[in-house]
Design an enzyme around this catalytic site. Sequence first.
Site, PDB file in Angstrom:
ATOM      1  N   THR A   1     123.920  -4.383  35.489  1.00 49.35           N
ATOM      2  CA  THR A   1     124.936  -4.026  36.460  1.00 49.35           C
ATOM      3  C   THR A   1     125.648  -2.737  36.082  1.00 49.35           C
ATOM      4  O   THR A   1     125.603  -2.298  34.932  1.00 49.35           O
ATOM      5  CB  THR A   1     125.975  -5.174  36.558  1.00 49.35           C
ATOM      6  OG1 THR A   1     127.054  -4.792  37.419  1.00 49.35           O
ATOM      7  CG2 THR A   1     126.536  -5.528  35.190  1.00 49.35           C
ATOM      8  N   GLY A   2     126.312  -2.155  37.062  1.00 51.05           N
ATOM      9  CA  GLY A   2     127.170  -1.019  36.788  1.00 51.05           C
ATOM     10  C   GLY A   2     128.515  -1.424  36.242  1.00 51.05           C
ATOM     11  O   GLY A   2     129.280  -0.585  35.766  1.00 51.05           O
TER      12      GLY A   2
ATOM     13  N   LYS B   1     119.250   1.417  34.112  1.00 52.95           N
ATOM     14  CA  LYS B   1     118.966  -0.004  33.928  1.00 52.95           C
ATOM     15  C   LYS B   1     117.520  -0.213  33.488  1.00 52.95           C
ATOM     16  O   LYS B   1     117.225  -1.149  32.742  1.00 52.95           O
ATOM     17  CB  LYS B   1     119.228  -0.774  35.225  1.00 52.95           C
ATOM     18  CG  LYS B   1     120.679  -0.869  35.636  1.00 52.95           C
ATOM     19  CD  LYS B   1     120.821  -1.748  36.869  1.00 52.95           C
ATOM     20  CE  LYS B   1     122.235  -1.811  37.376  1.00 52.95           C
ATOM     21  NZ  LYS B   1     122.389  -2.706  38.549  1.00 52.95           N
TER      22      LYS B   1
ATOM     23  N   ASP C   1     119.643  -4.243  44.706  1.00 53.21           N
ATOM     24  CA  ASP C   1     119.962  -3.878  46.091  1.00 53.21           C
ATOM     25  C   ASP C   1     120.384  -2.432  46.263  1.00 53.21           C
ATOM     26  O   ASP C   1     120.554  -1.984  47.398  1.00 53.21           O
ATOM     27  CB  ASP C   1     121.103  -4.761  46.615  1.00 53.21           C
ATOM     28  CG  ASP C   1     122.460  -4.328  46.063  1.00 53.21           C
ATOM     29  OD1 ASP C   1     123.350  -3.990  46.846  1.00 53.21           O
ATOM     30  OD2 ASP C   1     122.622  -4.324  44.822  1.00 53.21           O
TER      31      ASP C   1
ATOM     32  N   ASN D   1     121.126   2.362  41.876  1.00 51.68           N
ATOM     33  CA  ASN D   1     121.172   2.227  40.420  1.00 51.68           C
ATOM     34  C   ASN D   1     120.224   1.146  39.898  1.00 51.68           C
ATOM     35  O   ASN D   1     120.076   0.991  38.687  1.00 51.68           O
ATOM     36  CB  ASN D   1     122.597   1.947  39.939  1.00 51.68           C
ATOM     37  CG  ASN D   1     123.175   0.645  40.469  1.00 51.68           C
ATOM     38  OD1 ASN D   1     122.800   0.164  41.537  1.00 51.68           O
ATOM     39  ND2 ASN D   1     124.096   0.075  39.718  1.00 51.68           N
TER      40      ASN D   1
ATOM     41  N   ASP E   1     120.640  -7.632  39.106  1.00 49.76           N
ATOM     42  CA  ASP E   1     121.905  -6.976  39.407  1.00 49.76           C
ATOM     43  C   ASP E   1     122.918  -8.046  39.830  1.00 49.76           C
ATOM     44  O   ASP E   1     122.543  -9.195  40.120  1.00 49.76           O
ATOM     45  CB  ASP E   1     121.655  -5.969  40.536  1.00 49.76           C
ATOM     46  CG  ASP E   1     122.920  -5.351  41.062  1.00 49.76           C
ATOM     47  OD1 ASP E   1     123.732  -4.871  40.241  1.00 49.76           O
ATOM     48  OD2 ASP E   1     123.112  -5.333  42.294  1.00 49.76           O
ATOM     49  N   LEU E   2     124.190  -7.675  39.901  1.00 57.39           N
ATOM     50  CA  LEU E   2     125.227  -8.614  40.323  1.00 57.39           C
ATOM     51  C   LEU E   2     125.673  -8.369  41.766  1.00 57.39           C
ATOM     52  O   LEU E   2     125.255  -9.054  42.674  1.00 57.39           O
ATOM     53  CB  LEU E   2     126.435  -8.536  39.375  1.00 57.39           C
ATOM     54  CG  LEU E   2     126.261  -9.177  37.995  1.00 57.39           C
ATOM     55  CD1 LEU E   2     127.521  -8.973  37.156  1.00 57.39           C
ATOM     56  CD2 LEU E   2     125.954 -10.660  38.115  1.00 57.39           C
ATOM     57  N   ASP E   3     126.522  -7.361  41.977  1.00 57.54           N
ATOM     58  CA  ASP E   3     127.090  -7.122  43.308  1.00 57.54           C
ATOM     59  C   ASP E   3     126.005  -6.727  44.301  1.00 57.54           C
ATOM     60  O   ASP E   3     125.200  -5.831  44.057  1.00 57.54           O
ATOM     61  CB  ASP E   3     128.152  -6.026  43.224  1.00 57.54           C
ATOM     62  CG  ASP E   3     129.303  -6.426  42.326  1.00 57.54           C
ATOM     63  OD1 ASP E   3     130.078  -7.311  42.728  1.00 57.54           O
ATOM     64  OD2 ASP E   3     129.411  -5.858  41.226  1.00 57.54           O
TER      65      ASP E   3
END
Length: 264
Positions: free
Chosen positions: A42-43, A189, A212, A215, A8-10
């Site tokens: 990611t979203g 995902k 984290d 999602n 994931d990113l954020d």
Amino acid sequence: MLQLIATDLDGTLLAPDHTVNPDTAATLQKLEAMGVKFAIATGRHYCDVKAIRSVLGIRAYLITSNGARVHDPDDVQIHAENIEPELVRELTQPEFSAGTSLSLYLSNEWLIAAPNEDLMKYHQDSGFFYRVADVPNYDGEDVGKILYIGEHAHLLELETRIRERFADELYVTFSALDCLEVMAPTVSKGHALTVVLGELGIDAEHCAAFGDNLNDKEMLQTAGHPFIMGNANPRLVEALPHLPRIASNAEAGVALKLHELFGI
């Protein structure tokens, strides 16, 4: 031996200010030189993540809009799923959108119902930004994701109402406490990660994943070696209590764990 890293990113790979940590980028580049493959999951919108991938300096697969779109390292779309247009038209009405900042993610565009300058902080590395549009009257075509941004308590109530109204017609999840996201029912995902694994011919047991928030749940359940961030949403920790937790994104936890896993 791990062959694929999905992250994931954020709240996970990116620093708390939503930018790329240079040391994290250097770690990923070193692993890529060793033959390791990557998937960014990611979203965020594809156009946004494509630019972030360039800052990271790696040839990663892109799982975007929570799995509604998947692109290979050469930007060829290999998977896409949209919300049914009639559902989009219903979900963009005030009955659901009141009290929120409402956005639609199309294949190549981000539409927003009203300006929201607070969102600029998420796009410092990419420069990707929205277009203000008459979202409640949009025809509903080509929508991979509907995004509601607002106070967490309000979004919790909205989540309940959407689930009660649409049941298994939609996939509903949180990417952050203030971000409620809606996709087609078969999107996640985790499902998108199986697409990437199939493309690469890699078994899930040779894949590590980092996340984290809610999602990320299906992705973490899909990978053979899942890790939850130290700063994770408590609901994710509660849902997957057996998974190991690592350092937070403020501590570059993904990079630290990769150094440990690969002995670099």
